[in-house]
Design an enzyme around this catalytic site. Structure first.
Site, PDB file in Angstrom:
ATOM      1  N   LYS A  54       0.840  -1.210   0.000  1.00 19.77           N
ATOM      2  CA  LYS A  54       0.000   0.000   0.000  1.00 19.77           C
ATOM      3  C   LYS A  54       0.869   1.253   0.000  1.00 19.77           C
ATOM      4  O   LYS A  54       0.649   2.174  -0.787  1.00 19.77           O
ATOM      5  CB  LYS A  54      -0.899   0.007   1.251  1.00 19.77           C
ATOM      6  CG  LYS A  54      -1.581   1.346   1.490  1.00 19.77           C
ATOM      7  CD  LYS A  54      -2.460   1.333   2.715  1.00 19.77           C
ATOM      8  CE  LYS A  54      -1.803   1.793   3.979  1.00 19.77           C
ATOM      9  NZ  LYS A  54      -1.479   3.232   4.049  1.00 19.77           N
ATOM     10  N   ASN A  55       1.860   1.274   0.890  1.00 24.42           N
ATOM     11  CA  ASN A  55       2.651   2.501   1.028  1.00 24.42           C
ATOM     12  C   ASN A  55       3.608   2.719  -0.138  1.00 24.42           C
ATOM     13  O   ASN A  55       4.201   3.787  -0.254  1.00 24.42           O
ATOM     14  CB  ASN A  55       3.420   2.494   2.349  1.00 24.42           C
ATOM     15  CG  ASN A  55       2.486   2.724   3.523  1.00 24.42           C
ATOM     16  OD1 ASN A  55       1.315   3.033   3.337  1.00 24.42           O
ATOM     17  ND2 ASN A  55       3.004   2.569   4.734  1.00 24.42           N
ATOM     18  N   CYS A 113      -4.700  13.061  12.457  1.00 29.40           N
ATOM     19  CA  CYS A 113      -5.521  11.852  12.425  1.00 29.40           C
ATOM     20  C   CYS A 113      -5.372  11.155  13.764  1.00 29.40           C
ATOM     21  O   CYS A 113      -4.698  11.668  14.664  1.00 29.40           O
ATOM     22  CB  CYS A 113      -5.137  10.950  11.264  1.00 29.40           C
ATOM     23  SG  CYS A 113      -3.502  10.273  11.445  1.00 29.40           S
ATOM     24  N   ARG A 126       0.557  14.940  12.601  1.00 28.22           N
ATOM     25  CA  ARG A 126       1.112  14.693  11.274  1.00 28.22           C
ATOM     26  C   ARG A 126       1.239  15.960  10.416  1.00 28.22           C
ATOM     27  O   ARG A 126       0.550  16.105   9.400  1.00 28.22           O
ATOM     28  CB  ARG A 126       0.284  13.616  10.567  1.00 28.22           C
ATOM     29  CG  ARG A 126       0.270  12.331  11.367  1.00 28.22           C
ATOM     30  CD  ARG A 126      -0.425  11.210  10.694  1.00 28.22           C
ATOM     31  NE  ARG A 126       0.400  10.558   9.692  1.00 28.22           N
ATOM     32  CZ  ARG A 126       0.032   9.452   9.063  1.00 28.22           C
ATOM     33  NH1 ARG A 126      -1.120   8.898   9.296  1.00 28.22           N
ATOM     34  NH2 ARG A 126       0.818   8.908   8.161  1.00 28.22           N
ATOM     35  N   PRO A 127       2.117  16.873  10.798  1.00 28.41           N
ATOM     36  CA  PRO A 127       2.311  18.088   9.998  1.00 28.41           C
ATOM     37  C   PRO A 127       3.004  17.788   8.664  1.00 28.41           C
ATOM     38  O   PRO A 127       3.507  16.681   8.456  1.00 28.41           O
ATOM     39  CB  PRO A 127       3.223  18.939  10.885  1.00 28.41           C
ATOM     40  CG  PRO A 127       3.919  17.977  11.772  1.00 28.41           C
ATOM     41  CD  PRO A 127       3.014  16.793  11.949  1.00 28.41           C
ATOM     42  N   ASP A 168       5.277  20.236   7.395  1.00 29.07           N
ATOM     43  CA  ASP A 168       6.279  21.311   7.307  1.00 29.07           C
ATOM     44  C   ASP A 168       7.531  20.884   6.542  1.00 29.07           C
ATOM     45  O   ASP A 168       8.097  21.672   5.774  1.00 29.07           O
ATOM     46  CB  ASP A 168       6.641  21.802   8.723  1.00 29.07           C
ATOM     47  CG  ASP A 168       7.099  20.672   9.638  1.00 29.07           C
ATOM     48  OD1 ASP A 168       6.492  19.590   9.613  1.00 29.07           O
ATOM     49  OD2 ASP A 168       8.087  20.860  10.374  1.00 29.07           O
ATOM     50  N   ASP A 211       4.309   0.887  12.053  1.00 29.96           N
ATOM     51  CA  ASP A 211       3.106   0.256  11.498  1.00 29.96           C
ATOM     52  C   ASP A 211       2.921  -1.190  11.963  1.00 29.96           C
ATOM     53  O   ASP A 211       1.921  -1.831  11.621  1.00 29.96           O
ATOM     54  CB  ASP A 211       3.146   0.290   9.960  1.00 29.96           C
ATOM     55  CG  ASP A 211       2.855   1.675   9.414  1.00 29.96           C
ATOM     56  OD1 ASP A 211       2.466   2.560  10.189  1.00 29.96           O
ATOM     57  OD2 ASP A 211       3.022   1.872   8.187  1.00 29.96           O
ATOM     58  N   ARG A 268      -8.822  -0.245   4.429  1.00 31.74           N
ATOM     59  CA  ARG A 268      -7.955   0.753   3.788  1.00 31.74           C
ATOM     60  C   ARG A 268      -6.620   0.124   3.402  1.00 31.74           C
ATOM     61  O   ARG A 268      -6.017   0.513   2.416  1.00 31.74           O
ATOM     62  CB  ARG A 268      -7.670   1.916   4.754  1.00 31.74           C
ATOM     63  CG  ARG A 268      -8.821   2.873   4.965  1.00 31.74           C
ATOM     64  CD  ARG A 268      -8.368   4.043   5.803  1.00 31.74           C
ATOM     65  NE  ARG A 268      -7.041   4.437   5.366  1.00 31.74           N
ATOM     66  CZ  ARG A 268      -6.060   4.856   6.161  1.00 31.74           C
ATOM     67  NH1 ARG A 268      -6.258   4.980   7.440  1.00 31.74           N
ATOM     68  NH2 ARG A 268      -4.882   5.169   5.674  1.00 31.74           N
TER      69      ARG A 268
END
Ligand code: UD1
Length: 423
Positions: free
Chosen positions: A22-23, A118, A123-124, A126, A308, A400
């Protein structure tokens, strides 16, 4: 709303084939925006996150054809691309922010909603924006949107304060069509970064050093058509390995890259689970004569232990003999599954970014809720090893990132059913 009903206590046995990552597939799909020519992507898992990315690319004007049976997606971003993504689509998955670098490089401008926080943290982005600015983009943030503009990006030397996976991907994708050389230091080294670089290089990009902490990108004028196969999903693989461990089963995984699983294999062995490479695949046998033994875990960027896999390991360690300490260093709020595991009888105490688990031998079935993707997977694993029935709500989180998790587990002998709440 669908849910899983799991009757635990059955040792899993048999062979399971792991799907594409997925990633890896999500950024590769975004990267297909960098060329007007056709990109064929193989080994694509049937996931709702992939469907969400498909919708986003189509909304920008790309043509996306997904042959779900064959696991092949063909993307042609050959027409005029709309450099603007809607909040409704982008808010469906955070990885959609990966269209920023490619769209900016291809069209010279992009307007995209800021991804929100989330369940697992704020989870920025920047680091993504700092990198794009270093490549010469003018960046503004207003009314919840990021606007970036650049007539042509220029190569630059960029140091990432943290080896962020997403920022590394976005910056590399933008740098591919920039003028001159980009040197990205302290870049992420995850296998998914290497897969993205391999995809881009096969389309004519010049990226060197992917998989090390310094990536050099020599900008090229354009990319061309390509055909690429996605790497196997190391997190799906790790999840099935823990499923074998937690049920005291004997499961062989095919389509895995053992090298990508080193930290998971090391920790399973430490917990007294047998893992061996055989001619058929990677074989995992649960601890003989009782539960696994306690083991300490600290999540880190690759090649450290993957964040994960943290929740899934907790499902195992909750029943292991002894005391385990699990420390989460990557995301600030990734213990949402703890409350649910406690409902199943786990003895876990959280102290800041660490969780202390006293193994209880066996969990009990209960009614629980998936709060995010990997937390949901952890509850399925806990339920497989527990006594009695567990009902897991909000399993859309699990869909997902896992293709037919229930069916794959059933093929290994698990008693798991998907039921519709309304039925
Ligand atoms: C990716 C994975 C996700 C995995 C994570 C870490 C995808 C689609 N998702 O997410 O499954 O858990 O890597 O292995 O590939 N950060 C900042 N500023 C930024 C970017 C990140 O502070 O600009 C922080 C994050 O808040 C987090 C940490 O860096 O605490 C790691 O994030 P990152 O590596 O960027 O993860 P993602 O790419 O979002």
């Amino acid at each position: 709303m669908e849910k899983f009903i799991v009757n635990g206590g059955r040792p899993l046995a048999g062979t399971v084939r792991i799907g594409g990552s997925k990633n890896a597939v999500l950024p590769v799909m975004a990267a297909a925006l960098l060329t007007g020519e056709k990109c064929v992507i193989r080994g694509v898992p049937r996931l709702s996150d992939v469907a969400a990315m498909e919708d986003i690319l189509e909304s920008l004007g790309a043509s996306v054809k997904w042959d779900k049976r064959a696991g092949v997606i063909t993307i042609a971003a050959d027409g005029r691309l709309l450099p603007e993504a809607s909040y409704e689509l982008v808010s469906r998955l955070r990885a959609s922010f990966q269209i920023t670098g490619p769209l900016l490089a291809r069209t010279g401008s992009v307007k995209i909603p800021m991804p929100g926080g989330c369940a697992i943290g704020t989870r920025p982005v920047d680091l993504h924006l700092k990198g794009l600015a270093a490549l010469g983009a003018e960046i503004e943030q207003e009314h919840g949107f990021v606007r970036a503009k650049a007539r042509r990006l220029e190569g630059a030397k960029i140091y990432l304060d943290f080896p962020s996976v997403g920022a590394t991907e976005n910056i590399v994708m933008a740098a591919v069509l920039a003028r001159g050389q980009t040197v990205l230091e302290n870049s992420a080294v995850e296998p998914e970064i290497v897969d993205l670089a391999n995809f881009l290089n096969s389309a004519g990009a010049d990226i060197r050093g992917a998989g090390t902490d310094t990536i050099k990108v020599n900008g090229v004028k354009e990319l061309r058509a390509t055909d690429h196969t996605i790497i196997p999903d190391r997190i799906e693989a790790g999840t099935f390995m823990v499923a074998a461990a937690v049920t005291g089963g004997d499961v062989t995984l095919t389509n895995v890259v053992c090298d990508h699983l080193k930290p998971v294999i090391a920790k399973l062995k430490e917990a007294n689970v047998s893992v061996s490479e055989t001619a058929k695949g990677l074989r995992v046998c649960g601890a003989k004569g009782g539960a696994a033994v306690a083991s300490d875990i600290k999540t880190l960027p690759y090649p450290g232990f993957p964040t994960d896999m943290q929740a899934q390991f907790m499902a195992l360690l909750a029943t292991a003999r002894g005391t385990s300490i699990v420390t989460e260093t990557v995301f600030e709020n990734r213990f949402m599954h703890v409350g649910e595991l406690k409902r199943m009888g786990a003895d876990i105490k959280i102290d800041s970014r660490s969780a202390v688990l006293e193994g209880v031998g066996r969990l009990m079935g209960a009614q629980v809720r998936a709060t995010d993707l990997r937390a949901g997977a952890a509850l399925v694993l806990a339920a497989l090893g527990a006594s009695g029935a567990t009902e897991i709500d909000d399993i859309y989180h699990i869909d997902r990132g896992y293709c037919q998790l229930d069916q794959k587990l059933q093929s290994l002998g698990a008693d798991i059913r998907r039921v519709n709440d309304g039925a």
